[in-house]
Enzyme design. Structure first.
Site, PDB file in Angstrom:
ATOM      1  N   LEU A 175       0.817  -1.216   0.000  1.00  0.00           N
ATOM      2  CA  LEU A 175       0.000   0.000   0.000  1.00  0.00           C
ATOM      3  C   LEU A 175       0.847   1.262   0.000  1.00  0.00           C
ATOM      4  O   LEU A 175       0.421   2.311  -0.466  1.00  0.00           O
ATOM      5  CB  LEU A 175      -0.920   0.021   1.233  1.00  0.00           C
ATOM      6  CG  LEU A 175      -1.990  -1.069   1.303  1.00  0.00           C
ATOM      7  CD1 LEU A 175      -2.756  -0.981   2.607  1.00  0.00           C
ATOM      8  CD2 LEU A 175      -2.946  -0.948   0.122  1.00  0.00           C
ATOM      9  N   GLY A 176       2.041   1.167   0.554  1.00  0.00           N
ATOM     10  CA  GLY A 176       2.910   2.336   0.607  1.00  0.00           C
ATOM     11  C   GLY A 176       4.060   2.115   1.556  1.00  0.00           C
ATOM     12  O   GLY A 176       4.189   1.066   2.196  1.00  0.00           O
ATOM     13  N   VAL A 224       3.918  -0.796   4.305  1.00  0.00           N
ATOM     14  CA  VAL A 224       2.550  -1.155   4.661  1.00  0.00           C
ATOM     15  C   VAL A 224       1.980  -2.070   3.572  1.00  0.00           C
ATOM     16  O   VAL A 224       2.117  -1.784   2.374  1.00  0.00           O
ATOM     17  CB  VAL A 224       1.666   0.096   4.813  1.00  0.00           C
ATOM     18  CG1 VAL A 224       0.265  -0.284   5.265  1.00  0.00           C
ATOM     19  CG2 VAL A 224       2.290   1.073   5.795  1.00  0.00           C
ATOM     20  N   GLY A 235       8.533   2.010   8.035  1.00  0.00           N
ATOM     21  CA  GLY A 235       8.483   0.721   7.371  1.00  0.00           C
ATOM     22  C   GLY A 235       7.491   0.689   6.233  1.00  0.00           C
ATOM     23  O   GLY A 235       6.935   1.717   5.834  1.00  0.00           O
ATOM     24  N   ASP A 283       6.399  13.627  12.638  1.00  0.00           N
ATOM     25  CA  ASP A 283       6.456  13.428  11.184  1.00  0.00           C
ATOM     26  C   ASP A 283       5.084  13.635  10.555  1.00  0.00           C
ATOM     27  O   ASP A 283       4.586  12.783   9.818  1.00  0.00           O
ATOM     28  CB  ASP A 283       6.989  12.024  10.859  1.00  0.00           C
ATOM     29  CG  ASP A 283       7.424  11.899   9.388  1.00  0.00           C
ATOM     30  OD1 ASP A 283       7.571  12.947   8.730  1.00  0.00           O
ATOM     31  OD2 ASP A 283       7.601  10.767   8.910  1.00  0.00           O
ATOM     32  N   LYS A 322       1.695  -2.939   8.891  1.00  0.00           N
ATOM     33  CA  LYS A 322       2.951  -2.199   8.758  1.00  0.00           C
ATOM     34  C   LYS A 322       4.082  -3.064   9.316  1.00  0.00           C
ATOM     35  O   LYS A 322       4.067  -3.458  10.481  1.00  0.00           O
ATOM     36  CB  LYS A 322       2.891  -0.869   9.507  1.00  0.00           C
ATOM     37  CG  LYS A 322       4.201  -0.068   9.425  1.00  0.00           C
ATOM     38  CD  LYS A 322       4.135   1.217  10.252  1.00  0.00           C
ATOM     39  CE  LYS A 322       3.296   2.257   9.577  1.00  0.00           C
ATOM     40  NZ  LYS A 322       3.938   2.864   8.401  1.00  0.00           N
ATOM     41  N   GLY A 344       6.396   4.242   4.610  1.00  0.00           N
ATOM     42  CA  GLY A 344       6.526   5.419   5.456  1.00  0.00           C
ATOM     43  C   GLY A 344       7.871   5.472   6.135  1.00  0.00           C
ATOM     44  O   GLY A 344       8.807   4.725   5.795  1.00  0.00           O
TER      45      GLY A 344
END
Length: 778
Positions: free
Chosen positions: A502-503, A510, A508, A619, A524, A505
């Site tokens: 999914l992405g 996801v 880590g 963040d 995650k 960050g």
């Protein structure tokens, strides 16, 4: 003997005079201070002027005033938009030659920014506060930074401005300004407006004097202009009659009128007005706020509201007016129209027309506005019908003359006409009220029954939960009741081998997964965490698990299996805010973007002030904000940075954050506080409202860095350029959002507001002052 008595009397008077002089400070040297409760003032040699603390609200402000008058009229204010300071604050000259305000907690704020160290400070008999270097040369003077007042000897040069105060007792920046323009004209405008004829409400008509002219006031109350060579070329107030013992000042007052005052020191400082402009006190544009208009009655300005409007604040009518009815629909309903038109004669407004219809009667103009859902007001003059939207601005009642415009205001039928109503309609209304009361009574009874049933169910479940806790405690499992502990194999199966990414960050990657009960989850896989051992990791998870809010992504469980550390979150179907703004086809409109900003702010306020232990996210950026299926924003990755304990002033995780969103204190090795999240939120706010990335190399060079571009547009009073290809119904809403964003990204953490204050500003519960706009170079 008589001679000796005279000598003794002279010596006694001299001693008293010296004692009084010693009680007054005429210079402030290095290491010396002034305080509100002690030696609060610095005096000029004649004691006409004083500099120091004066009462403001529930505290004190810093400025210069007439000491020789009973009113102690303030003529200059330092840091005028700052809130009041406490009685524990001090003004001092530091040992390195800086004039500063020292507040509680050791916070310093400069009063005068100098390029070289000062030796001492004095206030001259002209009212000019000056700093001297070791050569007794003036290196800074308050005359170079006027606020609302022109004193004799002060030169208002080309490009300089005076800004009115909010009131006689509140010297923060008000609503009006007077500018010495480069073309030689002296012009008055509302604050925040462009330097354009549409916004000017008075001018001196002196552009014939040439460029770079100067406005000044002399000791006899003459207000006149000098050309670029220093020669007098124009007397503005046609002179004044000098009289012994008088001193003069010229001030742009809170009502937008520029006045020359005299103070008679012989008559105990009595004050009188020598000259004023403009003469009509309804002339200043915006004096009655949005949707309000000014009516001159007995030469006094009186604010009023159009039909269908009431004052926002009855005690402060200059704030403007709001509708007194709810806008539901302008369509036909039950064969009758929901609105009617009421007329307001001889009133002019700043034109904001979106459609002009020609060759019409006033009746046809009425009907045209009623049938147009976008039309809220129409101006009828001659045979022209000009349709407008709210808000109405710069309203003013004019003299009754033939050919004056008629304002046609669309109002709700419930507003009535002079309080009258048709009897049949009244009976219908009574019947509807009876039905409403009966319905409310039934609903209230049902809610009471439901509340009692809910209480019984809650008692039963609490008893059952205690039994579970008791058993879990016996088995050593109490810590994991609220979060589910997964094995690595369970999550490997749920994610089909971690294939659907999914992405990625800061902490880590996801992956998308599905549990056996067909619930979609986001997993995650952590790569960098603070806690090293199993116990520390579990403690961190319990802290995050206890953190629940509608604008935070919910943690469902975790996995600590050998070296594998994974977190299981609820799945957010609309992805990241970055995708939602820039990659999807949804294109959220202005109201939707404002709602997203509010969602994020409420989530951060919860983390900072409302959860069990304060959490600094460290963040905040569009990739850490996720969007659910309803377009609601939720903050992710909270709690993965080190939790801020009460006895820590800095996290131990090193520099965190995403490029373009990191607060300056990360790079300056300063203590990390909750204000780092305020800075990052400010950037996110600007990204959302401008609908573009914080750094974009595909735009003109002057627009690459978003905060620089926003700053430039704000200072140029051209914020509408920031909004992409859409019309914001209320320009003031856009300006308000920009000002809040600029406050959040102030370089000094102490200047930034708390997130709670930011949320109050976003919700419109507090005013948003003009930001100082001191930008970081990082």
């Amino acid at each position: 003997m008589q001679q000796a008595s005279m000598v003794l009397l002279f010596l006694l008077l001299l001693a008293i005079s010296m004692a009084n002089a010693q009680q007054r400070n005429f210079n402030l040297s290095r290491g010396s201070t002034l305080s509100p409760m002690g030696n609060s003032s610095l005096f000029s040699q004649s004691s006409t002027f004083a500099f120091g603390f004066f009462s403001f609200g529930d505290g004190f402000a810093i400025g210069i005033w007439y000491e020789g008058t009973p009113q102690k009229t303030v003529v200059w204010t330092a840091n005028r938009n700052d809130p009041p300071v406490s009685r524990n604050a001090t003004i001092g000259m530091t040992n390195d030659g800086r004039l500063i305000l020292q507040e509680v907690g050791g916070q310093e704020k400069p009063i005068a920014n100098t390029t070289e160290p000062a030796i001492f400070v004095s206030i001259l008999d002209s009212g000019n506060l000056v700093l001297y270097n070791s050569n007794s040369t003036i290196i800074w003077q308050s005359f170079d930074y006027p606020t609302d007042t022109l004193l004799p000897g002060l030169l208002l040069r080309a490009g300089d401005q005076l800004f009115s105060s909010i009131s006689e007792t509140n010297h923060s920046m008000g609503s009006f300004r007077i500018k010495m323009q480069i073309d030689g004209n002296i012009v008055m405008y509302p604050v925040g407006s462009l330097d354009a004829p549409d916004f000017a409400y008075w001018e001196s008509d002196t552009n014939f004097v040439g460029k770079n002219a100067t406005l000044t006031l002399d000791g006899n109350g003459r207000l006149y202009m000098l050309n670029s060579s220093g020669a007098e070329v124009k007397n503005i107030n046609n002179g004044a009659v000098p009289s012994g013992g008088k001193i003069y000042r010229a001030t742009i007052d809170a009502d937008g009128i520029f006045r020359v005052y005299s103070h008679n020191l012989i008559e105990n400082g009595s004050q009188s007005i020598v000259w004023s402009a403009p003469e009509d006190r309804c002339t200043p544009k915006g004096i009655c706020g949005i949707n309000g208009y000014c009516d001159l009655i007995s030469q006094q300005p009186v604010c009023a509201c159009p039909p269908g409007f009431v004052f926002i604040n009855q005690d402060q009518r200059n704030l403007g007016c709001n509708r007194n009815f709810i806008v539901e629909s302008c369509a036909f309903k039950n064969d009758r129209i929901e609105y009617t038109i009421q007329e307001l004669q001889n009133t002019i407004w700043l034109e904001s027309t979106y459609a002009i219809l020609s060759s019409m009667t006033i009746e046809e103009c009425n009907l045209a506005c009623l049938e147009d859902c976008n039309c809220e007001v129409a101006q009828f003059q001659g045979q022209e019908c000009k349709k407008q939207k709210l808000p109405l601005t710069f309203g003013r009642r004019t003299q009754q003359e033939a050919g004056n415009p008629t304002t046609l205001v669309k109002v709700g039928m419930d507003s009535g006409r002079n309080g009258t109503m048709d009897p049949k309609e009244a009976r219908k209304k009574v019947l509807r009220m009876d039905i409403l009361v009966s319905g409310v009574a039934c609903l209230s009874f049902a809610l009471i029954v439901l509340a009692f049933a809910t209480f019984l169910i809650f008692r039963y479940r609490r008893w059952a939960y205690k039994k579970i806790l008791y058993k879990a405690n016996d088995q050593g499992l109490i810590d994991d009741v609220s979060l589910r502990a997964f094995t690595y194999n369970e999550l490997n199966v749920a994610t089909n081998g971690f294939v659907e990414k999914l992405g990625r960050g800061s902490f880590g990657t996801v992956f998308k997964g599905t549990l056996s009960e067909q619930r979609i989850i986001a997993v995650k896989r952590l790569e960098k965490v603070v806690a090293e051992g199993e116990l520390e990791f579990r403690n961190e998870m319990r802290s995050i698990g206890r953190t629940h809010h509608r604008n935070l992504v919910r943690l469902l469980g975790y996995c600590h299996d050998g070296s594998n550390r994974l977190l299981v979150y609820e799945y957010m179907s609309n992805g990241t805010l970055c995708d939602y703004l820039f990659k999807s086809q949804l294109n959220p409109n202005w109201e939707e973007r404002i709602n997203i900003v509010l969602h994020i702010a409420r989530g951060i306020v919860y983390l900072h002030e409302e959860c069990e232990t304060q959490i600094i996210h460290c963040d905040i950026n569009p990739n850490n904000i996720l969007m659910d299926e309803y377009g609601h924003a939720k903050i992710a990755d909270f709690g993965l940075a080190k939790l801020l304990m009460p006895d820590h002033s800095r996290t131990l995780t090193g520099i965190r954050g995403t490029r373009g969103y990191v607060a300056p204190e990360w790079h300056k090795n300063l203590p990390i506080t909750a204000k780092v999240d305020v800075y990052s939120f400010g950037i996110v706010l600007l990204v959302i409202i401008c609908c573009r990335r914080s750094i974009d190399v595909n735009v003109p060079e002057s627009e690459v860095v978003l905060i620089d571009w926003v700053y430039d547009c704000f200072t140029a009073n051209d914020v509408c350029k920031l909004v992409p290809k859409e019309e914001v119904a209320d320009k003031q809403s856009l300006e308000r959002m920009v000002k809040i964003g600029l406050w959040c990204i102030e370089e000094e953490p102490v200047v930034r507001p708390s997130m709670k204050k930011v949320l109050q500003m976003l919700e419109g519960n507090v005013d948003v002052p003009i930001p100082p706009c001191t930008r970081s170079s990082l």
